[in-house]
Design an enzyme around this catalytic site. Structure first.
Site, PDB file in Angstrom:
ATOM      1  N   THR A 210       0.828  -1.200   0.000  1.00 57.13           N
ATOM      2  CA  THR A 210       0.000   0.000   0.000  1.00 57.13           C
ATOM      3  C   THR A 210       0.867   1.256   0.000  1.00 57.13           C
ATOM      4  OG1 THR A 210      -1.731  -1.178   1.166  1.00 57.13           O
ATOM      5  CG2 THR A 210      -1.837   1.221   1.251  1.00 57.13           C
TER       6      THR A 210
ATOM      7  N   CYS B  51      35.773   8.265  12.989  1.00 54.42           N
ATOM      8  CA  CYS B  51      35.133   8.179  14.302  1.00 54.42           C
ATOM      9  C   CYS B  51      33.630   8.412  14.230  1.00 54.42           C
ATOM     10  CB  CYS B  51      35.750   9.170  15.250  1.00 54.42           C
ATOM     11  SG  CYS B  51      37.302   8.587  15.887  1.00 54.42           S
TER      12      CYS B  51
END
Lengths: 390, 143
Positions: A237, A324
């Site tokens: 849907t 990082c």
């Protein structure tokens, strides 16, 4: 003051887009596949949104397939090319080294399934060269996939030229336009684009919705079984509130493009001029051929995550290509692709502006950033060596 | 990924930042290619760590673990400092995100490297377990 300068990550939903969504969350909640009037009301909304989006891109409504976003569209485009190529024994794909992982990882998977991938250099300026695309195309090339604009450094790629040469050579051309759509003009016919991916949340639409444009003549294998939605190619849907929001956001972005771009580019250039004054810093990617909103810098001697944390404490939301921040050991593949050494690539900062940023906010960044860079450098042994000229 | 309050405090207000010109021991670990370098300076008098300073190139956790490690060894004996573990640094910081554990390992190694340097300068034999690792921290699976 909070300055949101991470519009390349995502944007705020515009009031226009929100307004377009609300009726489909409240009174127009019907399923577009239903026969009854509630369903038909929703179906009308869906058809209208598809037609408006197609109009903006220069496509036809039947060439637009709604997806969950850019990543899904990229996956699907490569699958389409692989499936069509396989029929003619074509298994070679040309792309660039600095595509989004939605493309690069899908290409890796394609390699495991027998594809051969050529990743082109994007050079120091972060722009692929059309003549190198042409040279890379072979008899067995099934697809050329090259992003419209790079998501980290913002450089625009020569899409029209690549589209033209691919069409002349009869090779499918897909472009990941996730970062570009709504920010620069797109004309899939004029630019000879066969397939294009975009995501609404990059141009002030909602998250979780995007689309794949696929030129009418190209056979599209079923991506998701289970329903007649999206011409039977992607069951499920439709996310109508999001689709309505995307259509409104894209139309709005394209209507305001010229005025917005003039203003945003000026703010971006002011930022670039000021930030470039910081010693041992540089702008990444070609200065001219770039999106209006993106500026990416590296500052030698520091690491990006600390920079982001301190900027955040000062109210500025930005991003970095440092290892990082990605949770891996390697810095951004984009920065490595434009030739930055690992050491320098760790110290990158992306500031991405959008329609809602003000001059006052840019001034705040310009004032706040240099002392933060200075503060991190003060405690950096790498900076100590750079200062000594080692 | 979210940092604890203690990590953010030690990142935003790092203790013992700087260098010591006449340091008795200096240790540097990590490399810029990996994105982390820690350098620790020790001033040692009568087997006691009188002063300690650090310089770090790295992420928020790298700066916070350096800061905490220096706090934990300041005023301690050299032997106590040698016994500092990355786990003690993590505990003192109220935990670290999993992908940042290697920062605490680097902090432990930086202290050990500085003490090894002190031993070497003073003609003391360097224990076998003070040998340094040279690859990117996080490459191995030992921590």
């Amino acid at each position: 003051m909070r300055v949101y300068a991470d519009n390349a990550a995502t944007t705020a939903v515009s009031p226009t887009a929100l307004e377009a969504m609300l009726p489909y969350l409240t009174e127009k909640y019907g399923n577009p596949s239903s026969v009854h009037s509630a369903g038909q009301e929703a179906a009308k909304g869906l058809d209208g949104a598809r037609a408006r989006i197609a109009g903006v891109l220069g496509a036809e409504a039947k060439e637009i397939y709604f997806t969950s976003g850019g990543t899904e569209a990229d996956n699907w485009a490569i699958q389409i090319a692989m499936a069509n190529g396989a029929k003619k024994n074509k298994r070679h794909i040309v792309s660039t080294a600095f595509e989004h992982h939605a493309v690069l990882h899908t290409l890796k998977k394609a390699e495991k399934n027998g594809a051969e991938v050529t990743l082109l250099d994007v050079h120091a300026e972060g722009v692929v060269r059309p003549e190198e695309v042409a040279a890379a195309i072979r008899e067995d090339t099934a697809l050329v996939t090259i992003m419209y604009a790079n998501n980290e450094i913002g450089t625009l790629q020569p899409i029209a030229e690549i589209g033209k040469l691919c069409r002349e050579k009869g090779v499918l051309f897909h472009t990941d336009a996730v970062q570009a759509a709504g920010h620069v003009p797109i004309d899939v016919v004029g630019q000879n684009i066969d397939m294009l991916s975009l995501a609404a949340h990059k141009f002030h639409g909602p998250k979780g919705i995007g689309l794949l444009y696929c030129r009418g003549k190209i056979p599209v294998p079923v991506f998701m079984e289970g329903g007649a939605q999206e011409r039977g190619k992607r069951g499920g849907t439709e996310n109508l509130p999001a689709i309505a929001g995307m259509a409104a956001a894209l139309e709005e972005a394209c209507q305001n493009m010229e005025i917005d771009n003039r203003r945003i580019s000026r703010l971006r250039d002011k930022l670039i001029d000021a930030v470039s004054q910081i010693p041992h810093s540089r702008l990444n990617g070609d200065r001219q051929r770039r999106l209006p909103g993106i500026a990416n810098f590296v500052f030698e001697g520091i690491e990006g995550e600390g920079l982001l944390l301190l900027l955040d404490m000062a109210g500025i939301c930005a991003s970095s290509g440092s290892a990082c921040t990605s949770g891996s050991l390697d810095p951004s593949h984009v920065l490595l692709a434009i030739g930055l050494p690992h050491e320098t690539a760790h110290g990158s900062l992306r500031l991405s502006l959008g329609a809602f940023n003000t001059e006052e906010e840019i001034d705040h960044i310009i004032k706040t950033l240099p002392p933060i860079v200075e503060r991190l450098r003060e405690m950096s042994p790498v900076w100590e060596r750079i200062k000594k000229g080692a | 990924m979210a940092y604890s309050g203690a990590v953010m405090d030690h990142f935003a207000n790092p203790r013992n930042v700087g260098t010591i010109d006449d340091a008795d021991g200096v240790g540097e670990v990590g490399n810029a290619k990996c994105g982390d370098i820690m350098k620790i300076y020790l001033k040692i008098d009568g087997n006691k760590i009188q002063d300690v300073k650090f310089n770090t190139f790295g992420c928020g956790a790298a700066i916070a673990t350096s800061s905490m490690a220096t706090e934990l060894i300041k005023g301690k004996s050299v032997e106590d400092a040698l016994n500092l573990t990355n786990k003690a640094v993590i505990e003192a910081l109220d935990g670290l995100p999993p992908q940042k554990i290697h920062c605490s390992v680097l902090a432990e190694e930086a202290v050990k490297a500085a003490i090894a340097d002190y031993y070497q300068k003073n003609g003391i034999a360097i224990p076998e377990d003070l040998k340094q690792c040279t690859s990117c921290c996080g490459d191995c699976t030992l921590h």
